[in-house]
Design a protein around this motif. Structure first.
Motif, PDB file in Angstrom:
ATOM      1  N   VAL A  67     -12.474   0.757   1.584  1.00 44.74           N
ATOM      2  CA  VAL A  67     -11.240   0.173   1.393  1.00 44.74           C
ATOM      3  C   VAL A  67     -11.305  -1.455   1.214  1.00 44.74           C
ATOM      4  O   VAL A  67     -10.633  -2.044   0.596  1.00 44.74           O
ATOM      5  CB  VAL A  67      -9.911   0.627   2.335  1.00 44.74           C
ATOM      6  N   SER A  68     -12.179  -1.776   2.498  1.00 47.73           N
ATOM      7  CA  SER A  68     -12.419  -3.151   2.407  1.00 47.73           C
ATOM      8  C   SER A  68     -13.159  -3.921   1.253  1.00 47.73           C
ATOM      9  O   SER A  68     -13.260  -5.009   0.959  1.00 47.73           O
ATOM     10  CB  SER A  68     -12.721  -3.702   3.809  1.00 47.73           C
ATOM     11  N   PHE A  73     -14.633  -7.256  -3.935  1.00 46.60           N
ATOM     12  CA  PHE A  73     -14.976  -7.337  -5.217  1.00 46.60           C
ATOM     13  C   PHE A  73     -13.826  -8.145  -5.784  1.00 46.60           C
ATOM     14  O   PHE A  73     -12.540  -7.801  -5.846  1.00 46.60           O
ATOM     15  CB  PHE A  73     -15.226  -6.042  -5.707  1.00 46.60           C
ATOM     16  N   ARG A  74     -14.131  -9.117  -6.587  1.00 43.61           N
ATOM     17  CA  ARG A  74     -12.941 -10.186  -7.109  1.00 43.61           C
ATOM     18  C   ARG A  74     -12.163  -9.563  -8.096  1.00 43.61           C
ATOM     19  O   ARG A  74     -10.952  -9.686  -7.873  1.00 43.61           O
ATOM     20  CB  ARG A  74     -13.813 -11.325  -7.754  1.00 43.61           C
ATOM     21  N   PRO A  75     -12.767  -8.650  -9.094  1.00 43.35           N
ATOM     22  CA  PRO A  75     -11.832  -8.136  -9.945  1.00 43.35           C
ATOM     23  C   PRO A  75     -10.812  -7.388  -9.395  1.00 43.35           C
ATOM     24  O   PRO A  75      -9.572  -7.594  -9.732  1.00 43.35           O
ATOM     25  CB  PRO A  75     -12.615  -7.251 -10.790  1.00 43.35           C
ATOM     26  N   LEU A  76     -11.082  -6.445  -8.487  1.00 40.83           N
ATOM     27  CA  LEU A  76     -10.048  -5.723  -7.584  1.00 40.83           C
ATOM     28  C   LEU A  76      -9.047  -6.448  -6.870  1.00 40.83           C
ATOM     29  O   LEU A  76      -7.733  -6.298  -6.944  1.00 40.83           O
ATOM     30  CB  LEU A  76     -10.655  -4.944  -6.655  1.00 40.83           C
ATOM     31  N   TYR A  77      -9.667  -7.611  -6.232  1.00 40.91           N
ATOM     32  CA  TYR A  77      -8.660  -8.307  -5.517  1.00 40.91           C
ATOM     33  C   TYR A  77      -7.788  -9.078  -6.224  1.00 40.91           C
ATOM     34  O   TYR A  77      -6.715  -9.181  -5.927  1.00 40.91           O
ATOM     35  CB  TYR A  77      -9.793  -9.351  -4.758  1.00 40.91           C
ATOM     36  N   ASP A  78      -8.253  -9.782  -7.402  1.00 38.11           N
ATOM     37  CA  ASP A  78      -7.493 -10.187  -8.332  1.00 38.11           C
ATOM     38  C   ASP A  78      -6.116  -9.221  -8.966  1.00 38.11           C
ATOM     39  O   ASP A  78      -5.114  -9.973  -9.149  1.00 38.11           O
ATOM     40  CB  ASP A  78      -8.147 -10.945  -9.575  1.00 38.11           C
ATOM     41  N   ALA A  82      -2.792  -9.914  -2.071  1.00 42.08           N
ATOM     42  CA  ALA A  82      -2.833  -9.545  -0.749  1.00 42.08           C
ATOM     43  C   ALA A  82      -2.448  -8.281  -0.400  1.00 42.08           C
ATOM     44  O   ALA A  82      -2.473  -7.758   0.768  1.00 42.08           O
ATOM     45  CB  ALA A  82      -1.674 -10.676   0.220  1.00 42.08           C
ATOM     46  N   ALA A  83      -1.944  -7.524  -1.293  1.00 39.25           N
ATOM     47  CA  ALA A  83      -1.277  -6.188  -1.143  1.00 39.25           C
ATOM     48  C   ALA A  83      -2.739  -5.378  -0.847  1.00 39.25           C
ATOM     49  O   ALA A  83      -2.274  -4.138  -0.139  1.00 39.25           O
ATOM     50  CB  ALA A  83      -0.547  -5.864  -2.195  1.00 39.25           C
ATOM     51  N   GLY A  84      -3.900  -5.743  -0.892  1.00 38.24           N
ATOM     52  CA  GLY A  84      -5.114  -4.799  -0.756  1.00 38.24           C
ATOM     53  C   GLY A  84      -4.852  -4.436   0.864  1.00 38.24           C
ATOM     54  O   GLY A  84      -5.458  -3.518   1.332  1.00 38.24           O
ATOM     55  N   MET A  85      -4.153  -5.631   1.635  1.00 38.18           N
ATOM     56  CA  MET A  85      -4.145  -5.299   2.995  1.00 38.18           C
ATOM     57  C   MET A  85      -3.541  -3.851   3.354  1.00 38.18           C
ATOM     58  O   MET A  85      -3.899  -3.250   4.274  1.00 38.18           O
ATOM     59  CB  MET A  85      -2.833  -6.255   3.366  1.00 38.18           C
ATOM     60  N   TRP A  86      -2.550  -3.478   2.360  1.00 38.83           N
ATOM     61  CA  TRP A  86      -1.777  -2.144   2.580  1.00 38.83           C
ATOM     62  C   TRP A  86      -2.954  -1.082   2.591  1.00 38.83           C
ATOM     63  O   TRP A  86      -2.549   0.052   3.285  1.00 38.83           O
ATOM     64  CB  TRP A  86      -0.684  -1.914   1.579  1.00 38.83           C
ATOM     65  N   LEU A 190       5.935  -6.184  -6.850  1.00 34.61           N
ATOM     66  CA  LEU A 190       5.507  -6.192  -5.398  1.00 34.61           C
ATOM     67  C   LEU A 190       5.651  -4.659  -4.900  1.00 34.61           C
ATOM     68  O   LEU A 190       4.493  -4.300  -4.374  1.00 34.61           O
ATOM     69  CB  LEU A 190       6.484  -6.872  -4.539  1.00 34.61           C
ATOM     70  N   ALA A 191       6.471  -4.046  -5.592  1.00 36.13           N
ATOM     71  CA  ALA A 191       6.787  -2.759  -5.097  1.00 36.13           C
ATOM     72  C   ALA A 191       5.543  -1.980  -5.576  1.00 36.13           C
ATOM     73  O   ALA A 191       4.737  -0.968  -4.984  1.00 36.13           O
ATOM     74  CB  ALA A 191       8.063  -2.070  -5.489  1.00 36.13           C
ATOM     75  N   HIS A 192       5.359  -1.851  -7.033  1.00 29.89           N
ATOM     76  CA  HIS A 192       4.145  -1.400  -7.724  1.00 29.89           C
ATOM     77  C   HIS A 192       2.837  -1.452  -7.082  1.00 29.89           C
ATOM     78  O   HIS A 192       2.130  -0.718  -6.758  1.00 29.89           O
ATOM     79  CB  HIS A 192       4.123  -2.003  -9.089  1.00 29.89           C
ATOM     80  N   GLN A 193       2.394  -2.886  -6.600  1.00 35.04           N
ATOM     81  CA  GLN A 193       1.329  -3.265  -5.897  1.00 35.04           C
ATOM     82  C   GLN A 193       1.126  -2.557  -4.703  1.00 35.04           C
ATOM     83  O   GLN A 193       0.213  -1.971  -4.408  1.00 35.04           O
ATOM     84  CB  GLN A 193       1.343  -4.643  -5.678  1.00 35.04           C
ATOM     85  N   ARG A 194       2.320  -2.592  -3.676  1.00 38.73           N
ATOM     86  CA  ARG A 194       2.295  -1.978  -2.601  1.00 38.73           C
ATOM     87  C   ARG A 194       1.914  -0.483  -2.762  1.00 38.73           C
ATOM     88  O   ARG A 194       1.151   0.295  -2.021  1.00 38.73           O
ATOM     89  CB  ARG A 194       3.511  -2.465  -1.899  1.00 38.73           C
ATOM     90  N   LEU A 195       2.649   0.118  -3.911  1.00 39.78           N
ATOM     91  CA  LEU A 195       2.676   1.625  -3.857  1.00 39.78           C
ATOM     92  C   LEU A 195       0.991   1.910  -4.314  1.00 39.78           C
ATOM     93  O   LEU A 195       0.627   2.934  -3.769  1.00 39.78           O
ATOM     94  CB  LEU A 195       3.579   2.292  -4.922  1.00 39.78           C
TER      95      LEU A 195
END
Lengths: 506, 506
Positions: A67-68, A73-78, A82-86, A190-195
């Motif tokens: 998961v980390s 990987f920049r494309p995924l992070y972009d 920050a929602a990747g934290m979830w 935001l909700a979409h990213q988080r979900l």
């Protein structure tokens, strides 16, 4: 080490920690070595107890590292920001020891986030209609009401059992979305990213959990219930000899100390098995079909068998008290009941072992029926013995301990009968495989097992086993499941009476 | 409604949900009303069961609303930024029903965050030394190793008991800090923000939990153990009458159905009390001193008393089997043992009730000692009766059920003795107040209670109670704790033999 709550306590804790560190530094090398060896031994012990624990720890590490990657990987992070934290958060919190628990938590998390997210957006929209001043009031009020109502719903046993984690996440997500919506404009995004990050985290957990050495709660439950039966069986098989081999004078000085006889203690864990069984059932119900278990396996039926197991264990506990009791019945009376009591105990033990084995092999437990019958016969024998018994030298007080043992054993026979019935029921509900005599892979199955008494003479009863076909060699007749039988057959002379009935002289 | 795992299942679930909604819409108004009434009734029932549940729900709402103020007030929001989210998260996850659980989780969260944050920053620094390519490798590896090791540590019983949540948060924070540090430059500031919001969230929880109608795990544990004793006591007090009032012909048709006699069923919850007691002990150890409990109250001693309670309950379970048994001993034999058995059962029941009461009032349980003595005397009486008993018309088989009851009761007397000892021990460890005859607030304390037999004549034994001072009126002598005594005193003629010894003719 205790972490107290008062500040005094914290100071003390700090002091203690400091002292400990200093003591550690000042330890002679040998003591330090001994300490480290001790810790390492404990680690090895915990790992050996259940090697799946080591694998589970590695699995958590793998899932977390996967998961980390989102961050690396920049494309995924972009894409996620920050929602990747979830995703990380989801993996840490959702990954549990069994597949069922992981699936249950994962599904709870995803659906609760979805529902609460939608409601949160709705609440935010509603609040925005009420103007700049009304908005925080509406939002605060809705958070308060939803949190209170949801928290209260956690006290309902049915919700507590299966959806407890979902309700927590529901409150969490609703508060976060509705409250943060007050500041962040792009609330839908935001909700979409988080979900989606939560779904990624959940899927990672579930995938790793299922595809790398899965630990199925259902399988654990199945084996636990069977093992509990076997633990009781071990006690019962050993009880007769243990109880009657002691002379009344032995008192509380048995020849072999009790801690060297683990079979007399193993059943104790059955007494407190309820909580574990219930949670395993709850987890198992989330699991898809696996191995020999279909998706809608009758998991709830295991609770019934578990309850009966515990009832039997309570009786065994009372029986165990009799072994420890200082007062023993006089040998005259003991001799009278010894045969019947030993038989009852032994046959019940065998029946329970056979039931446990049938469960483990997932086949119909027909072979237990003749054993239960033998136990019932022994109970009838006991009754007959007692009906004609009269007391010569001993008073009623003296025979009390023996009488108690006998009547507890009769109760245990009843209990074993009930357990047998419930395992039969499970076998039908779960479509356990039938014993098919025409389809014996290598060795013929045992069809029937019991004892017969010679019509005349003082000989002790013979063990009789019935198999579908006459075997080629003696070892062939042994069902590999019946170890005791194997021993008897290889050690003791056998006679073949009919084509498929073998009598072993005991 | 089950949420399955396969996609087929989800489709089915959706279909079912839709069907349910449609059915709901098409319901006649009456049925709908009945359904709503049913749900409302259930809610009222759960709330009435323990009204603290309603208060707890409101408390969660309050704490959450307080924390979300961070978002509403611009100065606070500017200070913390999006990290305010962590305060909301902390409240939702940390707030538990009891103060102890909340404190335990809160402290675990704060300390684990602190430790993991520091380690995460360290790992990040170390990784940055390894260049652009080495950085993700070092970070990934350290995350993997720490997560695996920490997860494994959760299998150690001592860590599982008290620091389980802390370990989860440790893994979580370490992963988040070390991984997000790869992108976010202001890592120290981030860690600081996160920690301070978590502390704010934790403090809010603890404050609301302690200062608004606190639910103390220690108090719950104390009452639970006392209540369990009382449940067993209720069974024992009622057992004699229940068992001996049935003629052998009654069989399994008792006059009053069993479900109308809750005292015969209440003890069953004691059988499975282990898990609850253990978790309450773990929570209680986090709690500061409260009410009549000091900070280092001997909580672990409750586990011992709980174990003894359960041992007693196992014997009661076996005894209960005797009530239900179809076979009853012949009345000749029953009459012989009735007096002694009823006395044993009754006195044990009274002793346990007195112990429960002493625990509730947190005073030394001296008053239980004479009751245990009476029970022991009754056991001796039984032994004497049995020693001289001979059988006229009945065989050994017929007397078996009676003999079993008698010997189980003897075991229960032993068990009650052990429980009494352990409560005495608790009273000493926890410095329960002594009975002080000079400091009687309103009514004099009962100093001694028991039965005496008249030297001659067929009269039944008298109940005797000894109080420190002669009372002014009859009702004054009653210790309000001894309800049965109050009844006797108000209903039955009493004679005052000496200044401080009162005999009540039974």
């Amino acid at each position: 080490m205790e972490i107290g709550s008062s500040s005094h306590e914290k100071v003390e804790l700090f002091g203690r920690g400091w002292w400990w560190l200093k003591a550690l530094a000042m330890q002679p090398a040998e003591k330090l070595k001994a300490m480290i060896v001790g810790v390492v031994q404990k680690i090895i012990e915990v790992g050996k107890d259940d090697p799946r624990r080591v694998i589970h720890s590695l699995k958590v590490g793998i899932a977390l590292t996967l998961v980390s990657l989102i961050y690396y990987f920049r494309p995924l992070y972009d894409g996620f920001g920050a929602a990747g934290m979830w995703a990380v958060l989801t993996v840490v919190v959702v990954f549990e020891f069994t597949v069922g628990a992981t699936l249950g938590k994962g599904l709870n998390r995803v659906f609760a986030t979805l529902l609460a997210g939608a409601l949160g957006v709705g609440a935010h929209q509603l609040a925005s209609l009420c103007g700049h001043k009304g908005e925080p009031i509406i939002l605060g009020l809705s958070t308060f009401l939803l949190a209170a109502a949801s928290t209260f719903s956690r006290f309902f046993p049915r919700i507590k059992q299966r959806y407890d984690y979902g309700v927590v996440i529901f409150i969490l997500t609703f508060s976060l979305v509705s409250v943060s919506g007050y500041r962040v404009d792009k609330i839908i995004e935001l909700a979409h990213q988080r979900l989606s990050t939560i779904i990624i985290g959940g899927l990672t957990c579930v995938t790793v959990s299922i595809f790398i050495c899965p630990v199925w709660a259902g399988e654990d439950l199945h084996h636990m219930v069977a093992q509990n039966m076997e633990k009781i069986a071990c006690f019962l098989e050993g009880f007769g000899e243990e109880y009657f081999s002691r002379s009344p004078e032995d008192g509380d000085n048995p020849v072999i100390p009790k801690n060297q006889k683990p079979f007399l203690e193993a059943y104790k864990s059955v007494l407190n098995s309820k909580a574990t069984e219930e949670s395993l059932v709850n987890f198992a119900r989330w699991e898809p079909g696996h191995g020999r278990f279909r998706f809608r396996h009758p998991w709830k039926h295991y609770l019934l068998i578990g309850t009966l197991n515990r009832q039997c264990a309570y009786l065994v506990e009372a029986l165990n008290g009799c072994i420890n009791s200082k007062i023993q019945a006089p040998s005259e009376f003991q001799n009278k009941i010894q045969k019947a009591c030993t038989d009852m105990s032994l046959e019940c033990g065998k029946a329970l072992k056979e039931l446990a084995l049938a469960m483990t092999e997932m086949r119909q437990p027909y072979l237990a029926d003749p054993l239960v019958e033998s136990a019932n016969n022994a109970a009838s024998d006991l009754k007959a013995t007692l009906k004609t018994a009269f007391l010569e030298n001993s008073d009623l007080l003296a025979i009390m301990p023996g009488a108690t043992v006998a009547s507890l054993l009769v109760e245990i026979v009843h209990c074993t009968e009930k357990i047998t019935e419930s395992v039969h029921e499970l076998a039908n509900l779960a479509h356990f495989k039938k014993l098919d005599p025409t389809n014996t892979p290598e060795k013929p199955h045992l069809l029937h097992r019991g004892t017969i008494k010679p019509v005349s003479g003082d000989e002790s009863p013979h063990v009789v086993i019935i198999i579908p076909d006459p075997p080629a060699t003696m070892t062939d007749i042994a069902n590999p499941t019946d170890h005791e039988c194997v021993n008897k057959i290889t050690n003791i002379q056998t006679t073949q009476e009919t084509q498929n009935c073998i009598i072993i002289k005991s």
